[in-house]
Design a protein around this motif. Structure first.
Motif, PDB file in Angstrom:
ATOM      1  N   LYS A 245       0.810  -1.220   0.000  1.00  9.54           N
ATOM      2  CA  LYS A 245       0.000   0.000   0.000  1.00  9.54           C
ATOM      3  C   LYS A 245       0.843   1.269   0.000  1.00  9.54           C
ATOM      4  CE  LYS A 245      -3.802  -2.236   2.538  1.00  9.54           C
ATOM      5  NZ  LYS A 245      -3.190  -3.589   2.569  1.00  9.54           N
ATOM      6  N   PHE A 246       1.943   1.287   0.768  1.00  6.23           N
ATOM      7  CA  PHE A 246       2.780   2.482   0.817  1.00  6.23           C
ATOM      8  C   PHE A 246       4.159   2.158   1.375  1.00  6.23           C
ATOM      9  CE2 PHE A 246       0.280   2.544   4.794  1.00  6.23           C
ATOM     10  CZ  PHE A 246       1.286   2.627   5.747  1.00  6.23           C
ATOM     11  N   VAL A 247       5.089   3.071   1.107  1.00 10.34           N
ATOM     12  CA  VAL A 247       6.459   3.000   1.606  1.00 10.34           C
ATOM     13  C   VAL A 247       6.744   4.309   2.335  1.00 10.34           C
ATOM     14  CG1 VAL A 247       8.905   2.860   0.982  1.00 10.34           C
ATOM     15  CG2 VAL A 247       7.205   1.517  -0.305  1.00 10.34           C
ATOM     16  N   VAL A 248       7.290   4.231   3.525  1.00 10.59           N
ATOM     17  CA  VAL A 248       7.676   5.432   4.272  1.00 10.59           C
ATOM     18  C   VAL A 248       9.183   5.416   4.463  1.00 10.59           C
ATOM     19  CG1 VAL A 248       7.501   6.702   6.447  1.00 10.59           C
ATOM     20  CG2 VAL A 248       5.465   5.636   5.452  1.00 10.59           C
ATOM     21  N   GLY A 249       9.839   6.451   3.977  1.00 12.83           N
ATOM     22  CA  GLY A 249      11.277   6.591   4.148  1.00 12.83           C
ATOM     23  C   GLY A 249      11.591   7.702   5.127  1.00 12.83           C
ATOM     24  N   GLY A 250      12.723   8.369   4.905  1.00 15.57           N
ATOM     25  CA  GLY A 250      13.104   9.440   5.799  1.00 15.57           C
ATOM     26  C   GLY A 250      14.340  10.163   5.321  1.00 15.57           C
ATOM     27  N   ALA A 251      14.464  11.409   5.685  1.00 12.82           N
ATOM     28  CA  ALA A 251      15.618  12.286   5.455  1.00 12.82           C
ATOM     29  C   ALA A 251      15.225  13.557   4.720  1.00 12.82           C
ATOM     30  CB  ALA A 251      16.753  11.600   4.726  1.00 12.82           C
ATOM     31  N   GLY A 252      14.347  13.465   3.731  1.00  9.98           N
ATOM     32  CA  GLY A 252      13.954  14.675   3.015  1.00  9.98           C
ATOM     33  C   GLY A 252      14.547  14.802   1.629  1.00  9.98           C
ATOM     34  N   MET A 253      14.806  13.683   0.947  1.00 11.49           N
ATOM     35  CA  MET A 253      15.284  13.726  -0.434  1.00 11.49           C
ATOM     36  C   MET A 253      14.285  14.485  -1.301  1.00 11.49           C
ATOM     37  SD  MET A 253      15.887  10.525  -3.064  1.00 11.49           S
ATOM     38  CE  MET A 253      17.308   9.840  -2.188  1.00 11.49           C
ATOM     39  N   LYS A 254      14.788  15.370  -2.158  1.00 10.16           N
ATOM     40  CA  LYS A 254      13.887  16.231  -2.917  1.00 10.16           C
ATOM     41  C   LYS A 254      12.928  15.441  -3.801  1.00 10.16           C
ATOM     42  CE  LYS A 254      17.077  17.203  -6.764  1.00 10.16           C
ATOM     43  NZ  LYS A 254      17.815  18.283  -7.467  1.00 10.16           N
ATOM     44  N   ASP A 255      13.396  14.319  -4.361  1.00  9.96           N
ATOM     45  CA  ASP A 255      12.516  13.510  -5.211  1.00  9.96           C
ATOM     46  C   ASP A 255      11.371  12.914  -4.400  1.00  9.96           C
ATOM     47  OD1 ASP A 255      14.169  14.085  -7.325  1.00  9.96           O
ATOM     48  OD2 ASP A 255      15.262  12.183  -7.250  1.00  9.96           O
ATOM     49  N   MET A 256      11.651  12.508  -3.169  1.00 16.98           N
ATOM     50  CA  MET A 256      10.604  11.963  -2.313  1.00 16.98           C
ATOM     51  C   MET A 256       9.650  13.061  -1.849  1.00 16.98           C
ATOM     52  SD  MET A 256      10.923   8.781  -2.305  1.00 16.98           S
ATOM     53  CE  MET A 256      12.137   7.566  -2.797  1.00 16.98           C
ATOM     54  N   ILE A 257      10.210  14.214  -1.512  1.00 14.12           N
ATOM     55  CA  ILE A 257       9.359  15.339  -1.114  1.00 14.12           C
ATOM     56  C   ILE A 257       8.436  15.727  -2.260  1.00 14.12           C
ATOM     57  CG2 ILE A 257       9.321  17.749  -0.361  1.00 14.12           C
ATOM     58  CD1 ILE A 257      10.362  15.807   1.749  1.00 14.12           C
ATOM     59  N   LYS A 258       8.946  15.709  -3.482  1.00 15.43           N
ATOM     60  CA  LYS A 258       8.126  16.026  -4.658  1.00 15.43           C
ATOM     61  C   LYS A 258       7.004  15.005  -4.817  1.00 15.43           C
ATOM     62  CE  LYS A 258       7.494  18.374  -8.581  1.00 15.43           C
ATOM     63  NZ  LYS A 258       6.491  17.581  -9.289  1.00 15.43           N
ATOM     64  N   ARG A 259       7.292  13.741  -4.598  1.00 20.58           N
ATOM     65  CA  ARG A 259       6.264  12.705  -4.708  1.00 20.58           C
ATOM     66  C   ARG A 259       5.189  12.889  -3.642  1.00 20.58           C
ATOM     67  NH1 ARG A 259       9.038   7.103  -6.796  1.00 20.58           N
ATOM     68  NH2 ARG A 259       6.868   6.432  -6.588  1.00 20.58           N
ATOM     69  N   VAL A 260       5.609  13.273  -2.453  1.00 18.30           N
ATOM     70  CA  VAL A 260       4.635  13.560  -1.398  1.00 18.30           C
ATOM     71  C   VAL A 260       3.757  14.739  -1.804  1.00 18.30           C
ATOM     72  CG1 VAL A 260       4.339  14.336   0.986  1.00 18.30           C
ATOM     73  CG2 VAL A 260       6.075  12.613   0.446  1.00 18.30           C
ATOM     74  N   ALA A 261       4.400  15.792  -2.298  1.00 18.56           N
ATOM     75  CA  ALA A 261       3.664  16.994  -2.711  1.00 18.56           C
ATOM     76  C   ALA A 261       2.670  16.694  -3.827  1.00 18.56           C
ATOM     77  CB  ALA A 261       4.646  18.079  -3.147  1.00 18.56           C
ATOM     78  N   ASP A 262       3.040  15.766  -4.705  1.00 15.18           N
ATOM     79  CA  ASP A 262       2.188  15.426  -5.848  1.00 15.18           C
ATOM     80  C   ASP A 262       1.087  14.437  -5.493  1.00 15.18           C
ATOM     81  OD1 ASP A 262       3.705  17.081  -7.437  1.00 15.18           O
ATOM     82  OD2 ASP A 262       4.923  15.486  -8.303  1.00 15.18           O
ATOM     83  N   GLY A 263       1.063  13.979  -4.244  1.00 17.85           N
ATOM     84  CA  GLY A 263       0.014  13.056  -3.820  1.00 17.85           C
ATOM     85  C   GLY A 263       0.236  11.619  -4.249  1.00 17.85           C
ATOM     86  N   ASP A 264       1.489  11.209  -4.424  1.00 18.09           N
ATOM     87  CA  ASP A 264       1.815   9.839  -4.797  1.00 18.09           C
ATOM     88  C   ASP A 264       1.376   8.890  -3.670  1.00 18.09           C
ATOM     89  OD1 ASP A 264       3.101   7.377  -5.323  1.00 18.09           O
ATOM     90  OD2 ASP A 264       4.764   8.369  -6.351  1.00 18.09           O
ATOM     91  N   LYS A 265       0.496   7.957  -3.972  1.00 21.66           N
ATOM     92  CA  LYS A 265      -0.031   7.060  -2.953  1.00 21.66           C
ATOM     93  C   LYS A 265       1.032   6.122  -2.378  1.00 21.66           C
ATOM     94  CE  LYS A 265      -4.813   7.084  -4.586  1.00 21.66           C
ATOM     95  NZ  LYS A 265      -5.953   6.265  -5.082  1.00 21.66           N
ATOM     96  N   MET A 266       2.062   5.810  -3.174  1.00 27.36           N
ATOM     97  CA  MET A 266       3.120   4.932  -2.666  1.00 27.36           C
ATOM     98  C   MET A 266       4.057   5.650  -1.708  1.00 27.36           C
ATOM     99  SD  MET A 266       2.939   1.771  -3.462  1.00 27.36           S
ATOM    100  CE  MET A 266       4.609   1.120  -3.335  1.00 27.36           C
ATOM    101  N   ILE A 267       4.167   6.970  -1.836  1.00 24.60           N
ATOM    102  CA  ILE A 267       5.005   7.781  -0.934  1.00 24.60           C
ATOM    103  C   ILE A 267       4.117   8.878  -0.345  1.00 24.60           C
ATOM    104  CG2 ILE A 267       7.087   9.202  -0.703  1.00 24.60           C
ATOM    105  CD1 ILE A 267       7.800   6.426  -1.376  1.00 24.60           C
ATOM    106  N   PRO A 268       3.247   8.523   0.591  1.00 23.50           N
ATOM    107  CA  PRO A 268       2.294   9.505   1.109  1.00 23.50           C
ATOM    108  C   PRO A 268       2.915  10.543   2.040  1.00 23.50           C
ATOM    109  CG  PRO A 268       2.069   7.432   2.279  1.00 23.50           C
ATOM    110  CD  PRO A 268       3.050   7.187   1.178  1.00 23.50           C
TER     111      PRO A 268
END
Length: 321
Positions: A245-268
């Motif tokens: 359903k989802f993956v939760v990481g950590g640190a604040g990588m810009k690509d991951m932050i962008k995916r969060v901002a875009d509403g990516d369900k895999m990186i909520p």
């Protein structure tokens, strides 16, 4: 967009006896002084961000403190970092040293010798075996990183099977995992498997491939680091697995932050562990060194949950991380 360092200050915890009132107005010291900064080379995404923000802060501090000389040195290994510090402190007078150790073992004795020369020591993130050596300690909130991630799982996955990809065998890794496990205690979340992935995307890919072959159903994944998450996502994609359903990481990588901002369900969401912490340590150390803000103690940077609603505040497109 808010300034990264004002965000860090807002989410920080101050150790006993430590007070801060930072602001980089133009300041001068009575005489020329030197601050050396020793950090790991950019061997993965997070340290790439460390190098980027460290160099950017060095430029800002040179303008703010005209009489302050700043030397930034990167090293690819613990042994080379120890050697670089010994060279710097033996060939010139260093008034303060800000150091993010490659590891604790190889630097503790080196920094103990530097301390004997009267150098103000600021240690960042990876603590020394002897904490009495440091005058100032600046770090991310590792237990909080684990707790915040665990609370997200508790709220958004009331029951299910998960896997955990750890970092490397260190105290901060133990702190993160322990806090995560405490956060999900009493729930119906079952940890199927847990392995080290060395804060590395290639290792994250390999470990996740192993998990996918061993476990026919996985509901979600927690990995301590966004580099690991990159590998995890690629493994899931290649395996054509739709159960996760989802993956939760950590640190604040810009690509991951962008995916969060875009509403990516895999990186909520993402949990911040900012690569700008060395820059924050430099800021505090410079203020102390120049007499603007005498300070010693511990400064712990917060680990806020990055969501779709606040992601833009943590998105820095020019950063390499």
């Amino acid at each position: 967009m808010k300034n990264r360092f004002s965000k860090l200050m807002a989410g920080a915890t101050l150790g006993a006896g430590l007070s801060l009132g930072l602001g980089l107005g133009c300041a001068t010291s009575a005489s020329a002084q030197t601050m050396a900064v020793s950090i790991p080379a950019a061997d993965h995404g997070w340290t790439g961000g460390v190098v980027y923000f460290t160099n950017r802060e060095a430029d800002s501090l040179r303008k703010a403190y005209p009489n302050l000389k700043i030397i930034v040195k990167t090293s690819p290994s613990g042994a080379e970092q120890a050697s670089a510090i010994e060279d710097m402190t033996s060939t010139q007078k260093i008034d303060a040293l800000v150091v993010l150790p490659q590891n604790s073992d190889e630097l503790t004795s080196t920094l103990a010798n530097v301390k004997k020369k009267g150098v103000f020591i600021t240690v960042v993130d990876r603590g020394l075996k002897d904490a009495s050596i440091q005058d100032l300690y600046v770090a991310g909130n590792n237990p909080e990183l684990g707790r915040i991630a665990g609370e997200y799982f508790k709220k958004n996955l009331p029951q299910g099977d998960i896997v955990i990809l750890r970092g490397i065998p260190t105290v901060i890794d133990d702190q993160r995992v322990k806090a995560f496990q405490e956060a999900i205690k009493g729930t119906k979340i079952n940890v199927l498997d847990m392995q080290y992935a060395n804060w590395n995307r290639d290792d994250g890919f390999k470990v996740m491939q192993d998990f996918l072959s061993k476990h026919k159903h996985i509901d979600a994944v927690w990995c301590q680091d966004d580099d690991i998450a990159v590998g995890v996502l690629e493994a899931i994609k290649q395996a054509n697995r739709t159960d996760i359903k989802f993956v939760v990481g950590g640190a604040g990588m810009k690509d991951m932050i962008k995916r969060v901002a875009d509403g990516d369900k895999m990186i909520p969401v993402d949990v911040l562990y900012p690569p700008g912490m060395v820059a924050t340590a430099m800021n505090i150390t410079a203020a102390n060194l120049t007499g603007k803000l005498p300070v010693r103690g511990t400064f712990i940077i917060g680990a806020p949950l990055v969501t779709k609603e606040n992601a833009k505040e943590y998105y820095f497109p020019d950063s390499p991380f």
